[in-house]
Design a protein around this motif. Structure first.
Motif, PDB file in Angstrom:
ATOM      1  N   UNK A  69       0.813  -1.226   0.000  1.00  0.00           N
ATOM      2  CA  UNK A  69       0.000   0.000   0.000  1.00  0.00           C
ATOM      3  C   UNK A  69       0.847   1.276   0.000  1.00  0.00           C
ATOM      4  N   UNK A  70       2.106   1.196   0.422  1.00  0.00           N
ATOM      5  CA  UNK A  70       2.937   2.412   0.459  1.00  0.00           C
ATOM      6  C   UNK A  70       3.866   2.511  -0.749  1.00  0.00           C
ATOM      7  N   UNK A  71       3.801   1.524  -1.630  1.00  0.00           N
ATOM      8  CA  UNK A  71       4.678   1.538  -2.799  1.00  0.00           C
ATOM      9  C   UNK A  71       4.438   2.798  -3.633  1.00  0.00           C
ATOM     10  N   UNK A  72       5.535   3.526  -3.921  1.00  0.00           N
ATOM     11  CA  UNK A  72       5.441   4.723  -4.750  1.00  0.00           C
ATOM     12  C   UNK A  72       5.070   5.990  -4.013  1.00  0.00           C
ATOM     13  N   UNK A  73       4.833   5.888  -2.704  1.00  0.00           N
ATOM     14  CA  UNK A  73       4.451   7.069  -1.905  1.00  0.00           C
ATOM     15  C   UNK A  73       5.695   7.679  -1.266  1.00  0.00           C
ATOM     16  N   UNK A  74       5.770   8.991  -1.257  1.00  0.00           N
ATOM     17  CA  UNK A  74       6.875   9.696  -0.609  1.00  0.00           C
ATOM     18  C   UNK A  74       6.863   9.358   0.887  1.00  0.00           C
ATOM     19  N   UNK A  75       7.926   8.710   1.355  1.00  0.00           N
ATOM     20  CA  UNK A  75       7.986   8.251   2.743  1.00  0.00           C
ATOM     21  C   UNK A  75       7.798   9.381   3.746  1.00  0.00           C
TER      22      UNK A  75
END
Length: 514
Positions: A69-75
């Motif tokens: 679900x966090x793939x590609x999201x700015x950490x």
């Protein structure tokens, strides 16, 4: 507008461990689920009423769905992490390695599931003590709570008992795994372990039931550091857990919740202004959240529908129409109802839905399911009718719980539903009609995941309180009103419903006299 500073979107991750799968969601600060993932987990049933899982398998699934679900999201935009889970019992040694909860010595199977009923004699002995802590759990303890399971392990698996370092409720195991801190959530220890927010642990209870070992080490094994749900745990995500989960190290991790409670958190605090609801401008205690998931509903309905001889026909026809089996059944009921309201089709068919015992309000694990009014019909019509009667039985059970709450002084005016079956319009309407109360559906069906994310949002410090986070991140979708013209019919169905359990107990009394 050009030149206007844009506020970066902030996200929170909610992880929900259910009975059969782990789910994760990326949720923004407005309560919108931006991404969602799910992965199945394994369940072992080595013998009747014994249900086991693996904490390693569960954690691996948590890591898999979170990374997805966090793939590609700015950490830098991910601010917090919250967990919820079933109230299953996790057993580990002093080095936090899994310990067997089975006679086969299979250490990887180190979780006794919430639905496990192996500790029947232990819970009967505990309830026979009539200790004062039982007043905090409705007067009698359920076999699904943790003390009887602890006592079962001590009496049946002495080798595991001697090696135990820690017993965790599954939600607390997950926050430990993420932070390295063994703090427990007030939610889990109060609801399933007899801890009280004013007195803490009661030494006399544990001594009386034969678990004095837990008192001697000052409750180190079951938790002597308790946090409120949503409170930040330790220093946040450890480097090891951050790598496992695909999240930045150090982000806030919240003290967790039992899964159903997370669902309540995600829906019950929503702003209801403008919806003409009786709970508007009333204390939040006038609302009840119902989480329509595996434990409360799906198991009973699936058991009845899938066990019917016409189920293969139903599957084929539903597939041919490109609908789910439940959508097809709802349509079929509309076809056979003729001029009657659909609910009236069960005038001669009644179900008691406790196929796995009753948790609430009777706390009677010995109760069994009942169907009264069967005929020789084996077709789809009969299957649709028993499906309808089972849905009504679940709603009648909700009414039973509400009446017990009202008798104890609660004033409930509005139901808030979430979970998979809240997508079923027949299930929702039956709850409105049978309880006589409006039903509020959340905008996000995945309210349990929103609730877990709300915990992470609170731990991050982005909201001043859990109430503020609930109001801003929980959103109302629509309201379903009861049809009061059907009140007399459902009042009569409720009379029959209560007679079913009365007669079942009479039958048992007769047979026990042998």
């Amino acid at each position: 507008m050009p030149g206007e500073k844009q506020t970066a979107v902030t996200y929170y991750v909610g992880v929900d461990v259910g009975s059969a799968s782990v789910r994760a969601a990326l949720v923004d600060s407005f309560g919108t689920v931006v991404a969602h993932a799910e992965k199945p987990i394994q369940v072992w049933e080595p013998q009747p009423d014994h249900y086991e899982q693996s904490s390693a398998d569960i954690w691996a699934a948590c890591c898999s769905v979170t990374k997805e679900v966090v793939r590609g999201v700015d950490a830098s935009q991910i601010r917090g992490l919250g967990f919820d889970a079933t109230c299953s019992l996790v057993v580990v040694d002093e080095q936090f390695q899994p310990l067997a909860v089975n006679s086969e010595g299979q250490n990887h199977r180190n979780v006794i599931m919430w639905m496990d009923h192996r500790a029947v004699s232990q819970v009967q002995r505990i309830n026979a003590t009539q200790h004062r802590v039982l007043n905090y759990v409705g007067g009698a303890m359920s076999v699904e709570m943790q003390p009887p399971k602890l006592l079962w392990i001590k009496e049946n698996l002495p080798e595991s008992w001697e090696k135990v370092g820690y017993f965790f409720d599954l939600p607390d195991f997950l926050s430990w795994k993420a932070t390295g801190v063994t703090a427990r959530s007030l939610c889990t220890v109060v609801c399933k372990w007899t801890y009280t927010s004013d007195r803490g642990w009661d030494d006399s209870f544990w001594n009386m039931i034969g678990l004095e070992d837990l008192v001697m080490d000052k409750y180190e094994k079951i938790g002597n550091h308790v946090l409120s749900p949503g409170e930040a745990v330790g220093k946040g995500l450890t480097p090891e857990a951050a790598e496992d989960l695909g999240l930045p190290k150090g982000i806030a991790v919240a003290a967790s919740l039992i899964d159903a409670h997370a669902g309540g958190l995600g829906v019950i605090g929503a702003d209801v202004k403008g919806h003409n609801l009786p709970c508007e401008n009333q204390p939040i205690t006038s609302r009840v959240a119902m989480i329509c998931g595996t434990s409360s509903c799906h198991m009973g309905i699936d058991h009845v529908v899938q066990g019917h001889v016409a189920f293969p026909e139903l599957e084929a026809k539903a597939a041919a129409s490109a609908h789910s089996i439940y959508t097809y059944l709802n349509s079929h009921l509309d076809l056979i109802k003729k001029s009657l309201p659909v609910g009236f089709l069960t005038v001669d068919l009644h179900v008691w839905p406790d196929f796995h015992g009753n948790r609430s309000p009777l706390t009677d694990l010995t109760l069994k399911g009942m169907v009264v009014g069967l005929t020789l019909s084996r077709g789809l019509d009969e299957l649709a009718l028993i499906y309808l009667a089972t849905i009504q039985a679940i709603a009648l059970g909700t009414r039973h719980i509400l009446e017990a709450m009202q008798a104890a002084g609660h004033e409930i005016s509005t139901l808030f539903l979430c979970g998979g079956l809240s997508k079923n319009p027949l299930f929702v309407q039956m709850h409105a009609d049978i309880t006589g109360k409006p039903v509020v559906l959340s905008k996000e069906v995945e309210s349990v995941l929103v609730g877990a994310a709300i915990l992470g949002a609170c731990a991050s410090g982005d909201f001043a309180s859990i109430q503020e986070a609930m109001a801003k991140m929980g959103k109302i979708g629509r309201v379903v009103q009861p049809n009061h013209e059907h009140k007399r019919f459902y009042d009569k169905k409720y009379e029959v419903f209560l007679k079913l359990v009365e007669h079942q107990r009479e039958y048992r009394s007769i047979m026990n006299s042998l």
